[in-house]
Design a protein around this motif. Structure first.
Motif: not given
Length: 122
Positions: A1-17, A77-82
């Motif tokens: 079965m096919k599944y979409l894994i959506l990557m949700q991004v909070d830019p402030s969280a990413f920028d804090s890394l 926002f959705m940053g990408g998917y698999y």
């Protein structure tokens, strides 16, 4: 079965890394891609531009309205998917937990079954 894994991004969280943590995310994604490609479970993956590069077409009950920017104002926002093809939902969840984003506060993964496919190689 096919599944979409959506990557949700909070830019402030990413920028804090730190730069090292951001690099580790990229390295982790590459390792994940190699693993699921080798297992035959990978169908495709795409990283998407951020919302500032978005154009939205909205139905108005008549003529479509074209708007610069995202459909909804949200901090995530959705940053990408698999797109994967696996035996079960449990396997999709197992694989998603291997994606580096799964362990970072402010980033999340949404797993959804694909109900219809069309186009190249579908």
């Amino acid at each position: 079965m096919k599944y979409l894994i959506l990557m949700q991004v909070d830019p402030s969280a990413f920028d804090s890394l730190t730069a090292e943590e951001q690099t580790a995310i990229g390295t982790g994604h590459q390792a994940f891609i190699e693993q699921i490609t080798a297992s035959g479970e990978m169908l495709s993956t795409h990283a998407l531009g951020d919302p500032t590069q978005t154009t939205t077409i909205r139905g108005t009950g008549g003529k479509p309205e074209v708007i610069d920017g995202p459909f909804a104002e949200t901090k995530e926002f959705m940053g990408g998917y698999y797109l994967i093809d696996v035996e079960s939902k449990e396997r999709a969840i197992e694989l998603a937990q291997l994606i580096p984003d799964a362990g970072i506060k402010g980033l999340s993964l949404e797993i959804r079954p694909v109900m219809f496919s069309g186009g190249a190689n579908m």
